[in-house]
Write a protein that holds these residues in place. Structure first.
Motif: not given
Lengths: 421, 250
Positions: A299, A301, A360-362, A364-365
């Motif tokens: 996923y 994010l 889960v890969v965010e 925003g980072g």
């Protein structure tokens, strides 16, 4: 152990764990995808990307389904982009389709005996045509599959508790609905909404439909994404981009609003996907996809604050998900595991990879850097600039539903949720 | 008025036992594909973990909600760390913790963003199985520990390369000294061995045997002394490197 086998075993274990953990009846998903570039009429020029769409629907549904059948003849480019997939396909012929349906129905009947809820998604991508008598048909390799055939061979004998029809073909509305005294013209999809209950589909309240009713070939496919525009929008929404209320599900209303938002900026009527989307009458809140389900997917994010038109391409250059996100909410989209990806927006991109299920890969980072995008000509520029030009989120959804006069269920009250972006 | 301004005005009206240098504000979690009860459970686990961090005075949820409600609208959706850092400052917090509780793929997880009022930002994630109550606390603590130290965050942002140079230099110099010490030690041993065998090179010196023997003996002793000094210096430099390495640990 070969990777596909390991993935299959992993998915099997996950599905077993899921069924053991959940107390209620479990949904079991199956998909039958029929994709054909060729038409049955001489006047129908071969499509370029129907087989690509079939392959991508396969990749979309396979990680979350117990069995997916792809009936298609992949061209050389598509086989190169999807190594190993051609060996799993069968030609899009009537005997192959009936054999697949027989096997899937047998499995779904077993599921029902066990108390599970089998869900079949039937996808057709290819040429469609409305005959002289007004009956719609889609093109298989060995001849047309008419609306009568659809009801007699696909819908009526189906053992699925819910059947989802996704048809991306010219005049596909007439493939599902009978013409009757309906007006002929671009506005027919709107005109028939009030008459549906009288039509054949009303006898099957477990059936939901997602239809592209475009009648212009040039609006059907977009070479920049090697895909039909409508199918690209549907897959983007089902990957999670269409989840407007954050419950992890994408229902028919959300899909409809997502497609409307994505195509709203297109001025040329030929470029706008003319769609008809109707949930199963038995459960109008039935979800086409649920991100909460156990799957072998990872996923991405996209957090609150990150907004604008974004798309995810994999290392093959295939655009998997596209969206225009409102700033004030987070969003999550599902992606296949074991691949490297590019999250792109206009003029910049960030790379990331998903290595394991449920990772889960965010976004925003992620480290972004500037890129230059090559132009592909005026028509492509228009599609590139206009598609997804409108942000999709709660604000658009509420306004769109209000404009249609569709009452919305009261969502779960959450005072705290209103306080955070 | 900027989005930060109402918060600053509100801050003036709010009394809190925490001072600005240690106050941590944890914004109520956003949630995706997860029931609100589960999201709240994960938020509470994170709150407990934040409260246990060093030099952290966590503002109560009630106070945070009251301040956000009093501000009249939600926190602006910031697109970058600078904006979020300004929000932390406006809230009078040394750190601002945001989180998204997710329930995708059959698993519960939390994505955290810790923004320092000084401008740095770090991200962490943890999974929290619903079947193991209490596990969420431990995983939240572990995830936060990785990003909590302001020195770690600043170093990650400003010094992606070339950090921890001092221990490397000390270890390098110490290693060189040890090697040289070993070399001198071996030379000393060789000299001693030769002299022990009938005077070594001095056996043919005749009348000057005594002077030669004394000279060789002195040479061997010098080598041994140099070896001892170098080994000692090498050991000290190595120890110094270890101390500085530990000192610079986050």
């Amino acid at each position: 152990m070969p990777l596909p086998l390991r993935r299959t075993l992993t998915l099997g274990v996950l599905l077993l764990a899921s069924s053991a953990a959940s107390a209620g009846p479990a949904q079991v998903h199956y998909a039958l995808i029929v994709a054909s570039n060729t038409g049955t009429e001489k006047s129908q020029a071969p499509l370029n990307y129907a087989d690509d769409d079939g392959a991508r629907y396969y990749e979309l549904f396979a990680p979350r389904s117990r069995e997916v059948v792809l009936l298609s003849v992949l061209d050389a480019e598509t086989q190169a982009l999807h190594p190993g997939l051609a060996a799993k396909t069968r030609p899009p012929t009537r005997p192959a389709m009936e054999a697949a349906l027989t096997r899937l129905n047998a499995r779904m009947a077993e599921d029902r005996v066990k108390g599970d809820v089998p869900v079949l998604t039937f996808v057709f991508v290819g040429h469609g045509k409305r005959g002289a008598a007004g009956e719609g048909a889609v093109s298989l390799l060995d001849g047309p599959l008419t609306r009568t055939d659809l009801y007699a061979r696909v819908i009526a004998p189906s053992k699925a508790s819910f059947l989802q029809l996704i048809v991306d073909a010219c005049d596909s509305y007439f493939f599902v609905h009978s013409r009757g005294a309906l007006p002929v013209g671009p506005a027919y999809a709107e005109a028939v909404k009030g008459l549906l209950s009288d039509r054949a589909l009303a006898r099957y309240p477990q059936v939901g439909v997602v239809l592209s009713t475009s009648s212009e070939r040039e609006s059907h496919e977009w070479s920049a994404i090697r895909s039909g525009v409508f199918s690209h929008l549907v897959r983007s929404a089902l990957s999670g981009a269409g989840d407007v209320n954050g419950d992890g599900k994408v229902d028919y209303a959300e899909l409809r609003a997502f497609v409307a938002a994505a195509s709203q900026g297109i001025d040329d009527v030929r470029g706008q996907p003319d769609v008809f989307i109707q949930p199963p009458a038995q459960d109008r809140a039935f979800a086409l996809t649920d991100l909460k389900d156990v799957s072998s997917l990872g996923y991405l994010l996209v957090p609150t604050g990150l907004s604008g038109r974004l798309w995810v391409e994999d290392a093959r250059g295939i655009r998997l998900v596209e969206l225009h996100k409102e700033r004030e909410r987070p969003l999550v989209v599902s992606l296949p595991v074991g691949k490297g990806y590019y999250l792109r927006s206009r003029g910049r991109e960030a790379t990331f990879s998903i290595t394991r299920a449920s990772e889960v890969v965010e976004a925003g980072g992620l480290p972004w850097h500037d890129v230059s995008v090559a132009s592909r000509g005026a028509a492509q520029d228009a599609m590139r600039d206009k598609l997804f030009s409108v942000p999709f989120g709660p604000r658009f959804y509420q306004g769109y539903m209000a404009s249609l006069g569709i009452p919305q269920p009261v969502d779960e009250a959450e005072a705290d949720a209103a306080l955070v972006p | 008025m900027t989005p930060v301004a109402p918060l600053m005005l509100l801050l003036l009206r709010v009394t809190s036992p925490c001072d600005t240098g240690t106050r941590v504000v944890l914004v109520p979690f956003e949630r995706l594909a997860l029931p609100s009860a589960d999201a709240r459970e994960l938020e509470e686990a994170t709150r407990r973990a934040v409260a246990a961090m060093p030099d952290a005075c966590l503002e109560s949820r009630e106070d945070t909600l009251a301040r956000l409600r009093g501000s009249g609208d939600a926190l602006a959706a910031c697109g970058d760390a600078e904006c979020r850092s300004a929000q932390a400052s406006a809230l009078g917090a040394s750190k601002l913790v945001r989180g998204v509780a997710l329930g995708v793929g059959g698993k519960r997880s939390v994505a955290l963003t810790v923004t320092d009022a000084r401008g740095t930002e770090a991200r962490a994630q943890f999974e929290a199985p619903a079947t193991a109550p209490g596990e969420a606390d431990a995983r939240a603590k572990k995830a936060l520990e990785q990003v909590w130290s302001p020195r770690t965050t600043a170093r990650a942002t400003r010094e992606p390369q070339g950090s921890r140079m001092l221990p490397k230099v000390l270890w390098g110099a110490g290693g060189a000294a040890l090697l040289a010490g070993v070399g001198f030690g071996l030379a000393s041993r060789s000299t001693e061995s030769k002299l022990s065998k009938n005077g070594g090179e001095c056996a043919t010196a005749g009348e000057s045997f005594a002077a030669c023997f004394s000279s060789q003996l002195r040479k061997g002793r010098n080598q041994a002394r140099t070896s001892n000094v170098l080994l000692g210096v090498g050991a000290l430099l190595g120890a110094g490197g270890a101390v500085s390495f530990i000192w610079e640990l986050p």
